[in-house]
Design a protein around this motif. Structure first.
Motif, PDB file in Angstrom:
ATOM      1  N   PHE A 134      -8.622   1.092   4.447  1.00 27.40           N
ATOM      2  CA  PHE A 134      -8.284   2.419   4.960  1.00 27.40           C
ATOM      3  C   PHE A 134      -7.101   2.331   5.931  1.00 27.40           C
ATOM      4  CE2 PHE A 134     -12.525   4.976   4.532  1.00 27.40           C
ATOM      5  CZ  PHE A 134     -12.476   4.818   3.164  1.00 27.40           C
ATOM      6  N   ALA A 135      -7.166   1.359   6.838  1.00 24.78           N
ATOM      7  CA  ALA A 135      -6.087   1.204   7.813  1.00 24.78           C
ATOM      8  C   ALA A 135      -4.767   0.859   7.123  1.00 24.78           C
ATOM      9  CB  ALA A 135      -6.453   0.128   8.832  1.00 24.78           C
ATOM     10  N   ALA A 136      -4.835   0.026   6.101  1.00 21.81           N
ATOM     11  CA  ALA A 136      -3.627  -0.342   5.367  1.00 21.81           C
ATOM     12  C   ALA A 136      -3.015   0.857   4.654  1.00 21.81           C
ATOM     13  CB  ALA A 136      -3.941  -1.447   4.357  1.00 21.81           C
ATOM     14  N   GLU A 137      -3.851   1.851   4.333  1.00 19.61           N
ATOM     15  CA  GLU A 137      -3.363   3.068   3.673  1.00 19.61           C
ATOM     16  C   GLU A 137      -2.973   4.154   4.673  1.00 19.61           C
ATOM     17  OE1 GLU A 137      -2.585   3.623   0.673  1.00 19.61           O
ATOM     18  OE2 GLU A 137      -3.529   2.051  -0.506  1.00 19.61           O
ATOM     19  N   GLY A 138      -2.985   3.821   5.976  1.00 19.42           N
ATOM     20  CA  GLY A 138      -2.472   4.742   6.973  1.00 19.42           C
ATOM     21  C   GLY A 138      -3.485   5.453   7.828  1.00 19.42           C
TER      22      GLY A 138
ATOM     23  N   ILE B  32      -6.566  -5.810  12.115  1.00 21.23           N
ATOM     24  CA  ILE B  32      -5.971  -4.581  11.590  1.00 21.23           C
ATOM     25  C   ILE B  32      -4.713  -4.227  12.375  1.00 21.23           C
ATOM     26  CG2 ILE B  32      -6.295  -2.070  11.431  1.00 21.23           C
ATOM     27  CD1 ILE B  32      -9.234  -2.628  10.686  1.00 21.23           C
ATOM     28  N   ARG B  33      -4.796  -4.304  13.688  1.00 19.89           N
ATOM     29  CA  ARG B  33      -3.631  -3.975  14.533  1.00 19.89           C
ATOM     30  C   ARG B  33      -2.491  -4.958  14.299  1.00 19.89           C
ATOM     31  NH1 ARG B  33      -6.962  -2.783  20.162  1.00 19.89           N
ATOM     32  NH2 ARG B  33      -7.754  -0.710  19.592  1.00 19.89           N
TER      33      ARG B  33
ATOM     34  N   MET C 198       0.834  -1.190   0.000  1.00 20.32           N
ATOM     35  CA  MET C 198       0.000   0.000   0.000  1.00 20.32           C
ATOM     36  C   MET C 198       0.879   1.254   0.000  1.00 20.32           C
ATOM     37  SD  MET C 198      -3.224  -0.891  -0.092  1.00 20.32           S
ATOM     38  CE  MET C 198      -4.310  -2.286   0.248  1.00 20.32           C
ATOM     39  N   SER C 199       0.307   2.382  -0.406  1.00 16.70           N
ATOM     40  CA  SER C 199       1.104   3.588  -0.630  1.00 16.70           C
ATOM     41  C   SER C 199       0.914   4.672   0.418  1.00 16.70           C
ATOM     42  CB  SER C 199       0.756   4.163  -2.013  1.00 16.70           C
ATOM     43  OG  SER C 199      -0.635   4.471  -2.090  1.00 16.70           O
ATOM     44  N   GLY C 200       0.118   4.430   1.453  1.00 18.87           N
ATOM     45  CA  GLY C 200      -0.078   5.437   2.485  1.00 18.87           C
ATOM     46  C   GLY C 200      -0.913   6.611   2.033  1.00 18.87           C
ATOM     47  N   ARG C 201      -1.864   6.369   1.135  1.00 25.22           N
ATOM     48  CA  ARG C 201      -2.679   7.471   0.588  1.00 25.22           C
ATOM     49  C   ARG C 201      -3.543   8.146   1.643  1.00 25.22           C
ATOM     50  NH1 ARG C 201      -5.551   4.779  -4.494  1.00 25.22           N
ATOM     51  NH2 ARG C 201      -5.174   2.878  -3.291  1.00 25.22           N
ATOM     52  N   LEU C 202      -3.809   7.464   2.765  1.00 27.86           N
ATOM     53  CA  LEU C 202      -4.656   8.046   3.815  1.00 27.86           C
ATOM     54  C   LEU C 202      -3.873   8.267   5.107  1.00 27.86           C
ATOM     55  CD1 LEU C 202      -7.911   5.928   3.270  1.00 27.86           C
ATOM     56  CD2 LEU C 202      -7.269   8.100   2.209  1.00 27.86           C
ATOM     57  N   ARG C 203      -2.571   8.396   4.979  1.00 30.29           N
ATOM     58  CA  ARG C 203      -1.730   8.581   6.158  1.00 30.29           C
ATOM     59  C   ARG C 203      -2.165   9.816   6.940  1.00 30.29           C
ATOM     60  NH1 ARG C 203       2.803   8.430   3.771  1.00 30.29           N
ATOM     61  NH2 ARG C 203       3.176   6.204   4.090  1.00 30.29           N
ATOM     62  N   SER C 204      -2.266   9.685   8.251  1.00 32.88           N
ATOM     63  CA  SER C 204      -2.653  10.761   9.178  1.00 32.88           C
ATOM     64  C   SER C 204      -4.127  11.142   9.094  1.00 32.88           C
ATOM     65  CB  SER C 204      -1.787  12.013   8.954  1.00 32.88           C
ATOM     66  OG  SER C 204      -0.424  11.699   9.134  1.00 32.88           O
ATOM     67  N   LYS C 205      -4.915  10.411   8.314  1.00 34.52           N
ATOM     68  CA  LYS C 205      -6.359  10.662   8.251  1.00 34.52           C
ATOM     69  C   LYS C 205      -7.074   9.819   9.303  1.00 34.52           C
ATOM     70  CE  LYS C 205      -6.224  13.347   4.578  1.00 34.52           C
ATOM     71  NZ  LYS C 205      -6.567  14.786   4.680  1.00 34.52           N
ATOM     72  N   THR C 206      -8.284  10.255   9.654  1.00 35.11           N
ATOM     73  CA  THR C 206      -9.135   9.479  10.559  1.00 35.11           C
ATOM     74  C   THR C 206     -10.420   9.123   9.828  1.00 35.11           C
ATOM     75  OG1 THR C 206     -10.183  11.476  11.444  1.00 35.11           O
ATOM     76  CG2 THR C 206      -8.210  10.651  12.578  1.00 35.11           C
ATOM     77  N   ALA C 207     -10.992   7.979  10.157  1.00 32.32           N
ATOM     78  CA  ALA C 207     -12.168   7.509   9.417  1.00 32.32           C
ATOM     79  C   ALA C 207     -13.133   6.770  10.324  1.00 32.32           C
ATOM     80  CB  ALA C 207     -11.745   6.599   8.264  1.00 32.32           C
TER      81      ALA C 207
END
Length: 256
Positions: free
Chosen positions: A27-31, A51-52, A1-10
Motif C-alpha cells: 500500500f505504501a509503495a502505491e502511495g 517503509i519510510r 509501482m504505479s501510485g494506484r493508492l496515491r493520497s489514500k490512507t489505510a
C-alpha cells in the motif's frame, strides 16, 4: 509501482509481520499513508522504518485487538487522528491460530479466537465505516482462508472464524455498499515466507502438492490482490472473496 493508492490512507491490522506487513508495504509503495498496527512495538517500528526508507508514509500504532468493543474503537480513533481525520482503507488482517481439535478446545481458547478473529474486526469495521461514508466512501478488505471451505482434521475453531469473516464480507457489502463503502475479502491458501536456501521444507508445503501452483504462496501474492481490491480498478467489485490459493479450493488436487 504505479501510485494506484496515491493520497489514500489505510489502516492494516496485524501488520508487523507476514501477510499484514506485505500488505502495508505494498500500500505504501502505491502511495498510501499507512497505519501499521499490532501488539509488538519493536517489530512495528522496524516495518515503518523500512517503509519510510523506501520513500513511503507509515506510522505505527500499538493495539491489542482482543475483541472488546473499546479496543477496536480506540484504534479507529487513534488511526483517524494520525491519518489527518480520514481512513480510506481498512484491512482486517489480525488473527490468531490456535488449532486444537474440537474435543480438547477449552472455553478460554474458544473465546480468545473468536474475540480476535471475529469480534475485533466486527467492532473495528463498525467504528470505521460511518466516517468513511461521510467522507465520500472507502474500502474494507477482510482476510478469509482456504480452510473455511475445505475441512481439515484439525483447526475447526479457526476455520469457523474465517467462514464468519467471509459471510460478514457479503453481508457488509449489502449493508455498506449503498453508503459508498466497498467490502471484499481475500482468501489465502498456504502462505509462507520464502524458505532459505538449504532450509527444511515447511509442513504446510504438503497441503499444496498436486495443486495447479504446485507449492505454497508468499505474502506478496496476497498483498498484490489487496492493492487491486483497494484501488479504483476494483470499483465494481462488491461482496467478493478472491481466492489467492494456487488453485487449492477451485481445482481437484491430484496427489503425486
Amino acid at each position: 509501482m504505479s501510485g494506484r493508492l496515491r493520497s489514500k490512507t489505510a489502516l492494516v491490522t496485524g501488520s508487523t509481520s507476514n501477510i499484514g506487513q506485505a500488505i502495508a508495504e505494498a500500500f505504501a509503495a502505491e502511495g498510501a499513508h499507512v497505519i501499521v498496527s499490532g501488539r509488538n512495538r519493536e517489530r512495528g517500528e522496524r516495518v515503518i522504518e523500512a517503509i519510510r526508507a523506501s520513500g513511503g508514509q507509515a506510522d505505527f500504532l500499538a493495539a491489542d485487538l482482543d475483541g472488546s468493543k473499546q479496543a477496536s474503537q480506540d484504534l479507529a480513533e487513534r488511526a483517524r487522528q494520525t491519518l489527518g481525520g480520514r481512513i480510506d482503507i481498512l484491512v482486517n488482517n489480525a488473527g490468531v491460530y490456535p488449532a486444537p481439535d474440537t474435543t480438547t478446545t477449552d472455553e478460554d481458547t474458544f473465546d480468545q479466537v473468536y474475540g480476535v478473529n471475529v469480534k475485533a474486526p466486527f467492532f473495528l469495521t463498525a467504528a470505521v465505516v460511518p466516517a468513511m461514508a461521510e467522507s465520500g466512501g472507502g474500502v474494507v478488505i477482510n482476510l478469509g482462508s482456504w480452510i473455511a471451505r475445505l475441512g481439515v482434521p484439525v483447526g475447526a475453531l479457526y476455520s469457523s472464524t474465517k467462514g464468519a469473516m467471509e459471510t460478514l464480507t457479503r453481508a457488509w457489502a449489502a449493508e455498506f455498499g449503498p453508503l459508498g463503502v466497498r467490502v471484499n475479502a481475500v482468501s489465502p491458501g498456504v502462505i509462507l515466507p520464502p524458505t532459505p536456501e538449504g532450509g527444511e521444507p515447511h509442513p504446510g508445503e504438503v497441503m499444496m502438492k498436486g495443486t495447479p501452483a504446485g507449492g505454497v504462496g508468499t505474502p506478496d501474492a496476497i498483498a498484490h490482490a489487496a492493492v487491486w481490491l483497494a484501488s479504483d480498478e476494483a470499483a465494481f467489485v462488491h461482496g467478493t472473496v478472491v481466492d489467492i490459493d494456487g488453485g487449492r479450493t477451485g481445482v481437484a488436487v491430484i496427489a503425486a
